[in-house]
Design an enzyme around this catalytic site. Structure first.
Site, short mmCIF file in Angstrom:
data_model
loop_
_atom_site.label_atom_id
_atom_site.label_comp_id
_atom_site.label_asym_id
_atom_site.label_seq_id
_atom_site.Cartn_x
_atom_site.Cartn_y
_atom_site.Cartn_z
N CYS A 141 20.34 32.31 52.46
CA CYS A 141 21.06 32.33 51.04
C CYS A 141 21.06 34.30 51.17
CB CYS A 141 20.11 32.42 50.37
SG CYS A 141 19.58 30.01 50.06
N ASN A 155 15.11 33.52 50.01
CA ASN A 155 16.08 33.86 51.66
C ASN A 155 15.00 33.51 52.58
OD1 ASN A 155 17.91 35.26 53.32
ND2 ASN A 155 17.96 32.99 53.30
N TYR A 193 25.52 35.27 64.75
CA TYR A 193 26.94 34.65 63.90
C TYR A 193 26.61 35.33 61.87
CZ TYR A 193 28.51 31.21 60.86
OH TYR A 193 29.35 30.50 59.27
P1 5GP Z 1 30.66 23.04 65.64
O1 5GP Z 1 29.47 23.85 67.38
O2 5GP Z 1 28.91 22.92 65.49
O3 5GP Z 1 31.23 22.63 65.98
O4 5GP Z 1 30.06 24.73 65.28
C1 5GP Z 1 29.88 25.54 65.92
C2 5GP Z 1 30.80 27.02 64.37
O5 5GP Z 1 30.05 27.37 63.61
C3 5GP Z 1 30.92 28.52 65.46
O6 5GP Z 1 31.82 28.49 64.87
C4 5GP Z 1 29.76 28.77 64.70
O7 5GP Z 1 30.40 30.34 64.29
C5 5GP Z 1 30.12 28.22 63.53
N1 5GP Z 1 27.96 28.82 62.54
C6 5GP Z 1 27.41 28.50 64.03
N2 5GP Z 1 25.97 27.97 62.80
C7 5GP Z 1 26.31 27.44 61.57
C8 5GP Z 1 25.32 27.90 60.88
O8 5GP Z 1 23.91 28.08 60.37
N3 5GP Z 1 26.44 27.91 59.06
C9 5GP Z 1 28.06 27.40 59.33
N4 5GP Z 1 28.29 28.14 58.01
N5 5GP Z 1 28.37 28.51 60.52
C10 5GP Z 1 28.14 28.10 61.55
MG MG Z 2 32.63 29.77 63.85
#
Ligand code: 5GP
Ligand code: MG
Length: 456
Positions: free
Chosen positions: A2, A102, A242
């Protein structure tokens, strides 16, 4: 995750809070809210949606007063509905209480039970509501003792911005998982999750709120106390990888520069011949820049992002997530056709995004796709506020790298080493929580539910 914000005393408190929340929108797109206090009157507006959907000029003007607390929400505990929006406001014997939280508490169940036995009626499924009940149940006469007693009951991660009558309060748990900084604008103090919120409103950064610190901001100034036993730090390393905005400084250091170092380290650990380095935008961009600089392989944008679409993770249901993943990025055939591509991603969580991206790049003509990830495999769920709910959903917890490579469809796949990640950080490794990579939890959940999550 958050985003939280607070300001006092400022005549444009609500306007500035709204701008602050804009800057923090990446920390949560599910709901937005601001509460203000004017004399003895409290004004609250919150709803599901982005800051720009929830607030307009007329609403902001109706939020009168010199004290404002704001929140943007990304649901981790508690489901996504209007009841679970923040700031959470209650009127108790000690007065008006508003909470913007948060982080994630880890002794939620036992506190819930304890408070219900004393007659507390819970309205939401948010762990943050517990803090309100604790404040209301405190037998202490003094407001400071009330806050100290309530916070001393909490285990787990919290960065908090609270309103208690005409006092603005900022607090961070003793491990310091989540960031919180302090700034100044004119006569007002400002509290915000990240410095990018201070930048936007023209506030001057003063310092971070320290782990275990509580600040009380009154009309005539700020008082800081550190009432809790000191412990080692456990800053969330994933904020650097990230979550935080690259233009922010968190834990007193810049995020962009850190991400570039992560990328450069990847190039050192896993060199390979390629025609171009490209990120999965936007989150992979900064590591890709670092990789390109260190490897001398040119940086290109092999796909272009549509900026009018929100983050893929933010919609909690899987169906919507898949849809968003496809709609967000368009590949550039002219850049990709016949090329050996070095594809950089900040992290792989479930693996679904990477799989779709790799497929898209192949269709656009990429000849070879090497994928590099700027953190080690994510294997363990987070109890402190990042959305890695169960082991089952983390692709690297169940499968080895070769399996993941095959699933994603890349020609090669490598993750940054734990050592390499830690050495790229701006602070010594003892300061970080790396539980999602190592399973070394600085504080383990006492509740049965969390234990079940860990075993799944
Ligand atoms: P996945 O491997 O699940 O398909 O997605 C990975 C992507 O999600 C990466 O591009 C990363 O930037 C993004 N990501 C990683 N952790 C989080 C998170 O906690 N929240 C969000 N919104 N995106 C995330
Ligand atoms: Mg990403």
């Amino acid at each position: 995750m958050c985003g939280i914000f607070g300001i006092y005393p400022h005549k444009d408190a609500a306007h500035l809070a709204c701008l602050g929340l804009y800057a923090l929108q990446h920390r949560g797109e599910e709901s937005s809210g601001i509460i203000t206090r004017n004399g003895k009157k409290v004004h609250l507006h919150k709803a599901l949606g982005l800051v720009s959907d929830v607030f307009d000029e007329k609403i902001i003007r109706s939020l009168r007063g010199e004290l404002a607390v704001g929140h943007v929400r990304y649901s981790t505990t508690g489901s996504s509905n209007i009841k679970n929006t923040q700031p959470f406001y209650v009127r108790a014997k000690i007065g008006d209480i508003a909470i913007a939280h948060n982080g994630n508490l880890i002794n939620t169940l036992s506190l819930h039970r304890e408070l219900e036995n004393k007659g507390a009626l819970f309205q939401t499924s948010m762990d943050s509501e517990i803090i309100a009940h604790l404040l209301a149940h405190s037998q202490n006469k003094d407001f400071k003792d009330t806050i100290i007693w309530s916070l001393s009951k909490l285990e787990g991660a919290y960065s908090l911005v609270l309103m208690l009558n005409d006092i603005l309060i900022g607090a961070r748990d003793s491990f310091g998982w989540r960031p919180l900084c302090l700034g100044k604008l004119d006569e007002a103090y400002v509290l915000a999750s990240e410095t990018c919120a201070l930048d936007l409103i023209g506030a001057k950064y003063i310092r971070d709120i320290q782990p275990g610190e509580i600040v009380f901001i009154k009309k005539d100034g700020l008082e800081s106390i550190k009432p809790f036993k000191k412990t080692h730090h456990a800053f969330c390393i994933f904020e650097y990888i990230y979550f935080a905005r690259p233009d922010s400084n968190i834990f007193e250091h810049n995020v962009y520069m850190t991400r570039k170092r992560l990328g450069a380290q990847l190039a050192i650990e896993f060199p390979v011949e390629a025609d171009l380095v490209m990120p999965i935008p936007d989150s992979g961009t900064y590591a890709a820049l670092g990789f390109s600089e260190a490897s001398k392989i040119p940086f290109e944008y092999g796909m272009i992002r549509n900026h009018y679409i929100g983050r893929t993770f933010i919609q909690p249901s899987q169906v919507l997530r898949d849809f968003h993943v496809r709609i967000k990025l368009n590949p550039l055939k002219e850049v990709l056709d016949g090329k050996r591509v070095m594809l950089i991603e900040d992290s792989i969580v479930r693996g679904t995004t990477s799989r779709i991206r790799v497929k898209t790049l192949r269709l656009a003509g990429a000849k070879l796709i090497h994928m590099r990830v700027s953190c080690p495999p994510l294997k363990f769920p987070c109890f402190y506020g990042i959305d890695f709910p169960t082991k089952k959903e983390l692709i690297a917890s169940k499968h080895d790298i070769e399996w993941v490579r095959d699933f994603i469809g890349a020609d090669s796949l490598e993750y940054l080493s734990l050592e390499g990640m830690l050495n790229s950080m701006p602070l010594p490794k003892e300061h970080f929580c790396t539980a999602c990579f190592t399973g070394d939890y600085p504080a383990t959940p006492s509740s049965r539910v969390s234990k079940t999550i860990l075993e799944k």
